[in-house]
Design an enzyme around this catalytic site. Structure first.
Site, PDB file in Angstrom:
ATOM      1  N   HIS A  63       0.807  -1.224   0.000  1.00 24.03           N
ATOM      2  CA  HIS A  63       0.000   0.000   0.000  1.00 24.03           C
ATOM      3  C   HIS A  63       0.838   1.272   0.000  1.00 24.03           C
ATOM      4  O   HIS A  63       0.281   2.371  -0.060  1.00 24.03           O
ATOM      5  CB  HIS A  63      -0.913   0.020   1.234  1.00 24.03           C
ATOM      6  N   HIS A  78       1.384   6.931  -0.544  1.00 23.32           N
ATOM      7  CA  HIS A  78       0.571   6.074   0.311  1.00 23.32           C
ATOM      8  C   HIS A  78      -0.792   5.878  -0.357  1.00 23.32           C
ATOM      9  O   HIS A  78      -1.546   6.823  -0.537  1.00 23.32           O
ATOM     10  CB  HIS A  78       0.404   6.744   1.686  1.00 23.32           C
TER      11      HIS A  78
END
Length: 660
Positions: A63, A78
């Protein structure tokens, strides 16, 4: 060279609506705790690099991706909020660690529908994680507008750090004693974005992390002030030692109080304190092993920074011993004096060096502990300790026996361990405006007195008792004494208990012209060298092989410290098998009645085993059999039973509290 002001363009990593960090539904990002940046509400799932640079981090859950530019700017992309729980399923990563990417280059894809179905926000967040350290300023384009992937959306100004440099560390953070350590720990556990909460016990910071795989354990373990890192009970535990309260306060000051859990901390402190107390009466043997392991762990950690120079110095001392043994160089010549000073200085001033390195590991003041080391080897004290008439003194009416602390290890480690507690006590009783002057000198005074008046006499009594016992065994049976001395001598060296034997050796050579005892001591050096040679032969780890070979050569030159503290004690089984090999080597030496005719030994000291006025004869052949026999025994035992590369991963500095 001073860093120059540099401008860097940051592009949109994905198509969508540009938004400021302040509207993102995650306080870690919205409050700027991770650094300055922006968010994008994506319209598709194609993720590209916002800057050109190297891929430095890929989260195990896919992620998050980190990119570092050639000028040292660290950028984190992110993908989504709280998407760690999705275990990487919505993502496909198209780059790998170390890859060089250009701005706009595809890095990953994200299944937006899958993320939304899981009830997670899809916001793509881009932040500069070293904003504070580098003083970056970010100028963001107009927000709440649509952007395409690759569009210029922000300009960043800050200090440039050329890629050709040696990757200098971030600039100092804060002016508190533990501010820099706190910053480095936060950064290497993955930053605030990876931290759920933090508590502490009596020796450890206990992090609850979102993704433990992001944490850079190797870096954290090597930080000055960190003793070890371990994992357990769903926590990422950073072992600090006595200074844990101060380090915790510094970390929370940088993270924010929302990361603290005072109730859980109080419970952890209470539990670990109770567990530590409970150990004393229930299992004293385990407690002794625990304490011994802690001491050895700190010794080896403190010695690591000087292992290289110790090994080189040992080799130089061995060469000098050979040159003087063959009368090539006179001990009174200027050449010898200079070379001997170069080879001997590290050993002579070892307490000063270890005072500094051990203090950094244990949370004491490194400068104060270096001064304590200097006090222990102060010329007048060393001179007085060397004479029977002056070694016995009185300090404030307390009878004190002085010993030579030059080249010693154990006493200054004890002082460094006590230093953190002494400093903590002094801070409680001395007003803040007087601390900078009075705490350092009082700490040095207290620690020096403890070592000189307490540790020194204890070592003297124990070493004298051991020496008398060993001498009695030798008079009873040279072979038995060789076995006992061979097995125990290097352990005695670790704790400074071998000094009781040195006067016996010196007296033997001065009065009789020879010493059977020194011949036995000589094989113990060979055994340690053989053990570390086995590690060199068996290990595939490049760094360990380099250290091991240098340490082996040093031991064969008569200096075992690099072998002991660099390898053998660090991997304890190696030391155990080396001591077993040494015991059998001592047995052979005793059986053959091998004699030594000078204060020299190991393999480089072979001239000391040539009988004066006789030459090479039975004694020299006994030397060859005993010493090279010991070399073979020790090397084979360690190679077969004492070491494997699996121990590299398992090796940890012993833990300092009872809770697991």
């Amino acid at each position: 060279m001073a860093a120059k002001l540099k401008q860097t363009t940051v592009t949109a990593p994905v198509a969508g609506e540009l938004v400021p960090l302040s509207v993102i539904h995650d306080p870690v990002f919205s409050k700027g705790l991770m650094g300055k940046g922006f968010g994008i509400e994506p319209s598709d799932g194609k993720i590209s690099a916002p800057v050109s640079g190297a891929i430095t981090m890929i989260a195990s859950t896919k992620h998050a991706i980190g990119v570092k530019t050639a000028d040292g700017m660290e950028v984190l992309v992110h993908m989504g909020i709280d998407t760690v729980e999705l275990a990487g399923k919505p993502y496909q990563i198209m780059v790998k660690l170390g890859d060089q990417v250009t701005a706009g280059q595809a890095m990953a894809t994200m299944d937006l529908a899958s993320v939304k179905k899981a009830g997670k926000a899809t916001t793509i967040i881009t932040v500069i994680t070293n904003t504070a350290a580098m003083g970056y300023q970010l100028f963001l384009n107009e927000v709440d507008q649509a952007v395409a992937a690759g569009d210029s959306v922000a300009m960043v100004t800050g200090k440039a750090k050329p890629a050709a440099s040696s990757q200098p560390a971030d600039e100092p953070v804060g002016d508190g004693k533990y501010d820099q350590l706190a910053h480095d720990i936060i950064k290497n556990v993955g930053g605030p974005a990876n931290i759920k909460s933090l508590i502490h016990c009596i020796t450890r910071l206990r992090f609850y992390l979102k993704d433990e795989s992001i944490a850079n354990t190797a870096v954290i373990s090597g930080l000055d002030g960190v003793i070890d890192v371990t994992k357990g009970s769903g926590q990422y535990q950073v072992v600090i030692g006595p200074a844990v309260n101060d380090v915790y306060d510094a970390v929370i000051a940088q993270l924010g109080s929302q990361f603290a859990d005072d109730d859980a901390t109080k419970q952890a402190v209470a539990d670990t304190t109770a567990a530590a107390k409970k150990q004393h009466p229930q299992n004293i043997l385990e407690l002794i092993q625990h304490g011994f392991g802690n001491i050895i762990g700190v010794m080896t950690a403190s010695m690591i920074p000087v292992i290289g120079i110790l090994a080189g110095s040992g080799i130089l001392k061995g060469i000098l011993a050979a040159l003087t043994g063959f009368k090539v160089l006179s001990t009174t010549s200027g050449t010898y004096m200079v070379l001997n000073a170069i080879g001997d200085a590290t050993f002579y001033f070892l307490p000063v060096i270890l005072g500094f390195t051990a203090a950094k590991k244990l949370g004491s003041d490194p400068i104060v502990l270096a001064i304590v080391g200097g006090i222990l080897i102060y010329p007048q004290i060393i001179a007085a300790a060397g004479k029977a008439a002056t070694a016995q003194i009185s300090f404030l009416g307390i009878p004190t026996h002085l010993v030579s602390y030059s080249a010693s290890v154990f006493p200054i480690i004890v002082a460094a361990w006590l230093g953190a507690y002494v400093e903590k006590f002094l801070k409680k009783v001395i007003p803040l405006y007087l601390r900078s002057v009075f705490i350092p000198i009082l700490e040095a005074l207290i620690l020096s007195v403890i070592v000189l008046v307490g540790v020194g006499p204890i070592i003297t009594v124990i070493s004298k008792g051991l020496a008398d016992g060993i001498l009695a065994i030798y008079n009873f049976s040279p072979a038995l004494s060789g076995f006992v001395i061979g097995g125990l001598y290097q352990t005695m060296v670790i704790f400074g208990l071998h000094w009781g034997l040195i006067p016996i050796v010196i007296n033997d050579i001065a009065t009789n012209g020879h010493s059977y005892l020194n011949a036995i001591l000589s094989v113990t050096m060979v055994a340690q060298g053989g053990a570390v040679l086995a590690v060199f032969l068996k290990s595939k780890d490049k760094k360990l092989k380099e250290i091991s070979l240098a340490a082996a050569v040093s031991a064969f030159c008569g200096v075992t410290e690099p072998a002991l503290y660099g390898v053998n004690l660090k991997y304890k089984r190696v030391f155990v098998w080396a001591s077993i090999g040494s015991a059998f080597g001592g047995l052979i030496t005793g059986l053959l009645r091998v004699n030594n005719y000078a204060l020299s030994g190991s393999l480089i000291g072979f001239p000391a085993f040539i009988t004066p006025n006789v030459g090479i004869g039975s004694n020299f052949y006994g030397y060859l059999i005993s010493h090279y026999g010991t070399l073979i025994i020790s090397t084979v035992l360690v190679f077969l039973f004492g070491f494997s590369d699996k121990m590299l991963a398992k090796n940890k500095t012993p833990k300092l509290d009872a809770a697991k």
